[in-house]
Write a protein that holds these residues in place. Structure first.
Motif, short mmCIF file in Angstrom:
data_model
loop_
_atom_site.label_atom_id
_atom_site.label_comp_id
_atom_site.label_asym_id
_atom_site.label_seq_id
_atom_site.Cartn_x
_atom_site.Cartn_y
_atom_site.Cartn_z
N GLY A 86 44.92 51.82 54.47
CA GLY A 86 46.49 51.56 54.87
C GLY A 86 47.34 50.82 53.69
O GLY A 86 48.24 51.32 53.07
N PRO A 87 46.64 49.76 53.08
CA PRO A 87 47.18 48.99 51.86
C PRO A 87 46.83 49.70 50.62
O PRO A 87 45.99 50.81 50.69
N GLU A 88 47.69 49.64 49.69
CA GLU A 88 47.31 49.98 48.51
C GLU A 88 46.26 48.97 47.81
O GLU A 88 46.40 47.87 47.78
N TYR A 89 45.15 49.46 47.09
CA TYR A 89 44.22 48.54 46.71
C TYR A 89 44.03 48.79 45.17
O TYR A 89 43.89 49.92 44.57
N VAL A 90 44.09 47.76 44.47
CA VAL A 90 44.13 47.56 42.94
C VAL A 90 43.17 46.53 42.42
O VAL A 90 42.79 45.89 43.04
N ARG A 91 42.74 46.79 41.14
CA ARG A 91 41.97 46.07 40.45
C ARG A 91 42.50 44.78 39.86
O ARG A 91 43.31 45.39 38.88
N ALA A 92 42.42 43.50 39.85
CA ALA A 92 42.93 42.45 39.34
C ALA A 92 42.16 41.38 39.38
O ALA A 92 41.54 41.15 40.37
N ASP A 93 42.39 40.44 38.22
CA ASP A 93 41.60 39.21 38.29
C ASP A 93 42.38 37.93 38.68
O ASP A 93 43.58 37.87 38.23
N LEU A 94 41.85 37.30 39.46
CA LEU A 94 42.46 36.07 39.87
C LEU A 94 42.90 35.17 38.78
O LEU A 94 43.94 34.37 38.76
N HIS A 95 42.28 35.26 37.74
CA HIS A 95 42.31 34.10 36.41
C HIS A 95 43.55 34.65 35.78
O HIS A 95 43.88 34.29 34.60
N GLY A 96 44.30 35.67 36.08
CA GLY A 96 45.48 36.27 35.39
C GLY A 96 45.64 37.70 35.65
O GLY A 96 44.76 38.55 35.50
N PHE A 97 46.89 37.89 36.34
CA PHE A 97 47.33 39.30 36.65
C PHE A 97 48.80 39.62 36.55
O PHE A 97 49.49 38.57 36.37
#
Length: 267
Positions: A86-97
């Motif tokens: 359902g959602p779009e899933y992407v790779r991203a880092d909490l420490h900066g996105f």
């Protein structure tokens, strides 16, 4: 048998095991988040940072939100796309996105994910990224361990706690010990995994930043956020269990901290 220490998070690397260890059939965190978004009239576009297996992102999608789930773990994202679509899933880092300036009406960060920002620079980078991602007036909704709980309290510290569960016919046991690193302002966790299938024990180490309520308010204000709610309940992991419609409390004394802030000064 000597335990093997692994650099990665055993549960993060094995999403099905994670969901077996932390079942959430009632989607309590997702329901609490949707209640927060509804009460504060957030728009439809939601970013779930640290989405993990995608259960909460999918719940928000089912509630009519346009959801992007972001995580650093490819294993988690693959599991989410397959099991919680359902959602779009992407790779991203909490420490900066950077997922688009003003692309979202709310950023959600649940289950102490924000506390994996261990340093002040990492916290600043996360909040700067949220500020960039949010439309004017957008919300930040987050819940986490409460650093203030550990001021003078030791009931959760230094004594191992054991949890046993069965997954795919194998009995798994986790023995967890929490300690406070006062200099680094971290809550450190050592977890020893054993199973009755003859596999070698695995020792895993991780940590959360200990943030205090007023410290968090100061950080949020410095990044252009106004705190709307700051309390230890109700929330997805408080006792008694959270229920829709229950008004938020005003205490910040318990183990969990729930924060809702509105962006008032966008970039």
């Amino acid at each position: 048998m000597t335990a093997t220490t692994v650099p990665h998070n055993l549960l993060t690397d094995n999403p099905a095991l994670y969901e077996a260890r932390f079942p959430d059939p009632d989607r309590l965190a997702g329901r609490w988040t949707e209640d927060c978004l509804g009460r504060h009239q957030a728009g439809r576009r939601v970013l779930d940072m640290g989405c993990g297996t995608g259960r909460d992102a999918a719940h928000l999608h089912g509630a009519g939100r346009s959801v992007t789930g972001a995580d650093l773990s490819e294993a988690m994202l693959t599991h989410a796309r397959t099991h919680h679509p359902g959602p779009e899933y992407v790779r991203a880092d909490l420490h900066g996105f950077d997922l688009g300036r003003g692309a979202f009406d709310a950023v959600v960060c649940l289950d102490s994910s924000l506390l994996y920002c261990h340093t002040n620079d990492q916290l600043d980078a996360f909040l700067s990224s949220c500020r960039r991602a949010l439309a004017p007036g957008g919300l930040l909704v987050t819940e986490m361990r409460n650093g203030a709980y550990f001021l003078g309290r030791t009931d959760l510290l230094d004594t191992p706690t054991v949890h046993t569960f069965t997954w795919q016919g194998t009995v798994h046991r986790s023995t967890t010990t929490l300690t406070v690193d006062r200099t680094a302002q971290l809550l450190r966790r050592t977890r020893l995994w054993t199973a009755d299938d003859g596999s070698a024990p695995v020792e895993q180490r991780s940590a959360w930043r200990l943030l205090f309520p007023q410290e968090l308010c100061h950080l949020l204000a410095a990044h252009g956020f106004e705190v709307l709610e700051l309390h230890d309940g109700p929330g997805p992991r408080t006792e008694p269990p959270w229920q829709e419609g229950r008004p938020p409390g005003d205490s910040t004394d318990a183990d969990r901290l729930h924060v809702i802030a509105r962006l008032t000064t966008p970039h």
